[in-house]
Scaffold this active site. Structure first.
Site, PDB file in Angstrom:
ATOM      1  N   GLU A 134      -2.626  -3.926  -6.974  1.00 19.95           N
ATOM      2  CA  GLU A 134      -1.961  -2.865  -6.538  1.00 19.95           C
ATOM      3  C   GLU A 134      -1.078  -3.229  -5.612  1.00 19.95           C
ATOM      4  O   GLU A 134      -0.986  -3.497  -4.379  1.00 19.95           O
ATOM      5  CB  GLU A 134      -2.950  -1.991  -5.394  1.00 19.95           C
ATOM      6  CG  GLU A 134      -2.304  -0.629  -5.016  1.00 19.95           C
ATOM      7  CD  GLU A 134      -1.530  -0.623  -3.885  1.00 19.95           C
ATOM      8  OE1 GLU A 134      -0.417  -0.682  -3.917  1.00 19.95           O
ATOM      9  OE2 GLU A 134      -2.338  -0.597  -2.825  1.00 19.95           O
ATOM     10  N   ASP A 166      -7.008  -3.226  -3.467  1.00 19.60           N
ATOM     11  CA  ASP A 166      -5.804  -2.449  -2.662  1.00 19.60           C
ATOM     12  C   ASP A 166      -4.942  -3.311  -1.893  1.00 19.60           C
ATOM     13  O   ASP A 166      -5.449  -4.487  -1.170  1.00 19.60           O
ATOM     14  CB  ASP A 166      -6.470  -1.347  -1.917  1.00 19.60           C
ATOM     15  CG  ASP A 166      -5.865  -0.614  -1.055  1.00 19.60           C
ATOM     16  OD1 ASP A 166      -5.070   0.365  -1.837  1.00 19.60           O
ATOM     17  OD2 ASP A 166      -5.895  -0.499  -0.061  1.00 19.60           O
ATOM     18  N   ASP A 222      -3.619   8.894  -2.872  1.00 15.88           N
ATOM     19  CA  ASP A 222      -2.614   8.935  -1.706  1.00 15.88           C
ATOM     20  C   ASP A 222      -1.550   9.832  -1.956  1.00 15.88           C
ATOM     21  O   ASP A 222      -0.705  10.240  -1.190  1.00 15.88           O
ATOM     22  CB  ASP A 222      -2.048   7.626  -1.333  1.00 15.88           C
ATOM     23  CG  ASP A 222      -3.174   7.046  -0.383  1.00 15.88           C
ATOM     24  OD1 ASP A 222      -4.137   7.430  -0.028  1.00 15.88           O
ATOM     25  OD2 ASP A 222      -3.298   5.733  -0.512  1.00 15.88           O
TER      26      ASP A 222
END
Length: 541
Positions: free
Chosen positions: A358, A311, A412
């Protein structure tokens, strides 16, 4: 050196360079009678659905013990598993619970997780199971448990003491504990270990059960040719065992409070940026220790998963540093991350690793160079392809490189149907005019009449050259904004969505299998679209 092979990768599983597809579904979102999804029978049924649909990846969110706001990205530990995910049925099967205990489950809400209620009920079951283990475990079970505790002591000792202390302090954050415990003075810690030894032992038992059940899940996946994708947040929660135990690795003041915090600067989506609030690392101190904490973290993660999404990958090259007293992310500065030094150390210790970068956000040439130096696939979000953001062309399928993982949307984002039907304005980052233009462009590009926009997006992602395509389960089902997993910036009501029993039907599997084989993402390249020339149709939502 530990290599991918020595970690036990099973033959026949895909790699991140295999043309394949999969589904994003967090464990808590599985159905079941105990208030939350877990590692029990519903997980096995989902693996069988993936197999029937010819999907080769199951991606989850982080599986640590969720902290503030029930967020899996704000865990109490970067190493431990969430007790909520331990299957009560598994405890019965292993002889630590009587089946009658499960019959006393309250009536939990359907379609969402009531976290406080689910945790209360499940903790009661776990405590009953621990009491049974202490009373009647045989020598083999005790030896297995002791071996686990010894092998995982590097993180387990601090974690079990931390959660026992949080319970003793009514869950307040560790900086509010008495100074000698907060500051980990040796005599205070020794006293706490004596006084809390029962609670410490209980939490060690829970982690052992989580590890045993996880190993069984991984074996089930490997047996059916499905690989697991995990998720490692770059930052950790301030109120975590990691920060309390290793204060010297974080930018904290004398009382343990952050002096600077993480976030991202203002951009197209937010005029004030995002102030996440996580403490920032002392990367120099990390480097002096050979990045040992990161190596251990990824080693434990890869014992659970076959590939890992990193992430906020851009933060490894540079990160946005915000003074802790600033209420928003507007007044920060870019600081250099560890860059290649971290990944060189990890590769030297663990071998070539299956990592996904990411790389969303402020992607500079230096971020791309770091990603490409280590051969990591980046991310593309199909929902981002149709707006007027300057980076939108990068998200159009005809511009993808093969070394890519494409998603219709992520945890998200809104669901695809929710995104498509969003009127804009209000709390949305898009105006009504922008949403209308975006809809028209998407319909022309896909092409689509909008009636089944989710399947049109799934088809476009499947047809792309990206090596891997991943679809949120909500998009397979054509669900709207009510099924959204997370709304960044909203402090409550997130992470709650669950599948209803029976939602993943054989007809749905057949329809997904058709697209998978049509675009050569199946387990057998010969079983391509020609074998399923007539596409199955499913009911519209």
């Amino acid at each position: 050196m530990t290599t991918a092979a020595s970690r036990g990768s099973a033959p026949g599983l895909p790699t991140l360079h295999t043309r394949a597809s999969g589904v994003l579904l967090h464990l808590t979102s599985l159905p079941g009678p105990f208030g939350s999804g877990d590692l029990g029978g519903a997980a096995r049924a989902f693996i069988e659905f993936l197999r029937a649909a010819d999907q080769r990846w199951w991606q989850m969110l982080p599986v640590g013990p969720a902290g503030y706001g029930n967020s899996p990205y704000s865990a109490l530990s970067a190493f431990a598993g969430d007790p909520l995910l331990v299957s009560p049925e598994g405890l019965v099967r292993d002889g630590w619970l009587e089946r009658q205990a499960l019959e006393r489950a309250p009536a939990f809400p359907s379609g969402r997780v009531d976290y406080p209620a689910a945790r209360r009920f499940r903790e009661g079951l776990l405590r009953q199971a621990f009491a049974a283990f202490e009373a009647r475990a045989d020598a083999a079970a005790r030896a297995e448990h002791e071996r686990f505790v010894a092998e995982q002591a590097g993180w387990l000792d601090d974690f079990t003491l931390f959660v026992a202390l949080k319970e003793a302090h009514r869950q307040v954050q560790w900086t509010r504990w008495e100074p000698e415990v907060r500051d980990r003075q040796a005599e205070a810690l020794a006293r706490a270990r004596r006084e809390l030894r029962g609670e410490i032992a209980f939490h060690g038992f829970v982690q052992w059960q989580f590890a045993r059940q996880w190993a069984a899940l991984r074996r089930d996946c490997e047996g059916l040719g499905v690989a697991l994708v995990g998720d490692v947040p770059i930052f950790v929660a301030h109120d975590s065992a990691d920060v309390w135990a290793l204060r010297e690795l974080f930018q904290l003041d004398a009382a343990g409070e952050p002096t600077v915090v993480a976030g991202v600067p203002p951009d197209y989506f937010s005029a004030t940026g995002q102030r996440w609030g996580n403490p920032l690392y002392r990367w120099t101190a990390m480097a002096e220790r050979g990045f040992a904490w990161w190596i251990d973290r990824l080693r434990v993660t890869l014992e659970r998963f076959h590939a890992v999404r990193l992430d906020h990958f851009i933060g490894f090259q540079r990160y946005w540093e915000i003074p802790a007293n600033e209420p928003t992310a507007e007044h920060g500065v870019w600081e250099p991350g560890p860059g290649a030094a971290l990944f060189d150390a990890v590769r030297d210790a663990l071998g070539e690793l299956p990592l996904i970068a990411e790389d969303l956000g402020a992607v500079t040439p230096e971020v791309k160079a770091l990603r490409d130096r280590f051969g990591l696939p980046g991310l593309r979000i199909l929902q981002f392809a149709f707006g007027d953001d300057p980076s939108a062309p990068d998200f159009k399928p005809h511009n993808y490189p093969r070394r890519t993982v494409v998603y219709t949307g992520t945890h998200d984002n809104d669901t695809t149907v929710g995104w498509f039907t969003d009127p804009g304005g209000g709390d949305s980052v898009r105006t009504p005019a922008q949403t209308e233009l975006e809809r028209r462009f998407a319909m022309a590009f896909l092409p689509s009449d909008g009636a089944e926009i989710h399947w049109d997006m799934i088809r476009a992602a499947s047809a792309s050259v990206a090596d891997v395509s991943i679809f949120p389960a909500q998009d397979l089902l054509g669900l709207g904004a009510e099924a959204r997993m997370n709304r960044p910036g909203q402090p409550s009501g997130n992470w709650e969505w669950r599948l209803w029993p029976g939602a993943l039907t054989p007809e749905l599997a057949a329809r997904l299998r058709h697209l998978t084989r049509l675009y050569d993402r199946g387990t057998d390249a010969a079983a391509s679209g020609a074998a399923d020339a007539t596409p199955p149709r499913g009911p519209r939502p």
